[in-house]
Structure formats: C-alpha cells, structure tokens
Design an enzyme around this catalytic site. Structure first.
Site: not given
Ligand code: ZN
Length: 250
Positions: A215, A149, A232, A117
């Site tokens: 969880p 630009c 985790a 991502h």
C-alpha cells in the site's frame, strides 16, 4: 504473459519475496507500527540477543503469545494465491521473512520456500546444535532448558543483528544463479533489509518484471516495473489470476 501456458515451451521462473504485510491480514501484528507493541514494549527491541540475555522470561512470554496467535490464525487470500502460482510455474521460489507457518498451511511445499528468518515453532539451544519442533511443549511457562547441555533454549528465529542461516542463504543463491526470473513479486514488505532489495534486483535483472505489492512506497519502489498499491490479500489473487489464465482456446 500467461505463466504455465502449456502451449509455450518457455521456462517460466518466478521469485516471490514476502514480508509481514502478508500475514498482517491474517491478524498477525507487524513489528513496525503501533499494533506491533506488546505490553508497551517495542518488538524490534525484544527480538534481539540482547533482550534475551537481559530477560529471557520476558522474551519467551512474548514468543509464546505470538505462537498462540499464529496457531489461531488462518492463511488469507494472499497465501493461497502464492500457493496457486507456485503450482503452475515451472521454476518457483518463495523467500519469506515471516516466521509464522501460514505460507506452509496455505499450500507451499517446503522445497519451494525459504524461511529466511526462521520458524517460530522451532525451539533451539542457545549454546549447542539441539533443536526441537515445539507445538507439543507450548504449555510450558518457564524458560526451557536444553536436554543435551542444560543451556537456555530460545526461539528458533533470526533476531535483529544476527546472521542469516548459511544453508537457507545458499538456497536463495542457487535459485538466483539458476537463471533470470521472468517475474519477481515483492509483497507486504517494506524492504528494509538490503538483502531483500538485492535479491529482487538480481532476480529481475536483464528485463524481468519486478512487481511491488504494497500500500505504501518503499525503497524498492523506484526499481519496480509495476507498482500495485493495495494490500496483498486484495492484489495477489488478481495478479495470480492474470498470470495463470490459460491461453485462448483455438
Ligand atoms: Zn544445548
């Protein structure tokens, strides 16, 4: 199974997929749930091309705040455990949905990680290919303009409803095509995106272990060969220790 046990000639392949739950324990709010709201706004509506088109200043204010929070955060025990696993595995890939840099700071080299991502510290042009790495411009307040630009610059992340980067997708495909994994670990993600489930299943096809660390139950749970219902940062150090403990000395 002891991964990296040098007495075995077995090639050990490991795929790890992570999501916001891994960074939440470093104090980075997830998008979903009440902690994710910012000025009473829903992040799943802010992280969109439509929100940027409507109010780029608002979107930039939010991203600058997130950048600051991430800069102040530190990798937690989950990031460190995954980096240890990467070190002692023959063939390893981490695919993270997190746009923070905590996996990198936790010790995962760039070539073993796909940031599917994007990277929150990249600022890229909304029109041309120009991009820059943006620690040094963080003092800016307005909406940055492209030096090539003059179009508006935007955060270098993948927003909702946007295409994933072809190059990064290709790196995941190459790893999956390279052979089945002995172990796939999916940690801290609600697996909302179909591609996460797809990669987890393809990686663990033909008998690989599919471990879910979360969880709560997710759409992936029904496919897992092992469920670890813990955060985790608690679960991963134990799991990695179990996998990496060396063979008994003779
Ligand atoms: Zn440009």
């Amino acid at each position: 199974m002891a991964i990296g046990a040098s007495s075995q000639s077995l090639v050990v392949r490991v795929l790890v997929l992570t999501g916001a739950g891994v960074s939440a324990e470093s104090g980075i709010p997830t998008f979903r749930g009440k902690d994710g709201y910012w000025r009473n706004l829903d992040p799943t509506k802010l992280a969109t091309p439509e929100a940027f088109a409507r109010d780029p200043q608002l979107v930039w204010d939010w991203y600058r705040e997130r950048r600051q929070r991430i800069s102040d955060a530190r990798p937690n025990a989950a990031h460190e455990a995954i980096a240890r696993l990467a070190q002692c595995t023959d063939d390893f890939l981490l695919v993270t949905q997190n746009v923070d840099d905590l996996h990198a700071r936790g010790g995962i080299p760039a070539q073993k990680m796909v940031r599917i991502h994007g990277d929150i510290f990249v600022t890229r042009c909304s029109r041309c290919e120009f991009e820059r790495y943006d620690y040094e411009h963080d003092h800016e307040e307005g909406i940055p303009k492209c030096s090539q630009c003059t179009a508006l610059m935007r955060p270098g992340v993948i927003w909702f409803n946007e295409q994933l980067s072809w190059n990064e997708l290709q790196r995941v495909e190459n790893f999956l095509d390279g052979g089945v994994c002995d172990v796939v670990i999916v940690a801290g993600t609600t697996a909302t995106f179909g591609y996460i489930i797809d990669w987890a299943l393809r990686g663990s096809r033909d008998g690989g272990e599919l471990i879910e660390v979360n969880p709560e139950a997710t759409p992936l749970s029904q496919f897992a060969t092992r469920l670890v219902r813990e955060p985790a940062a608690i679960a991963l150090p134990k799991l990695v220790e179990e996998f990496t403990e060396s063979s008994p000395q003779i």
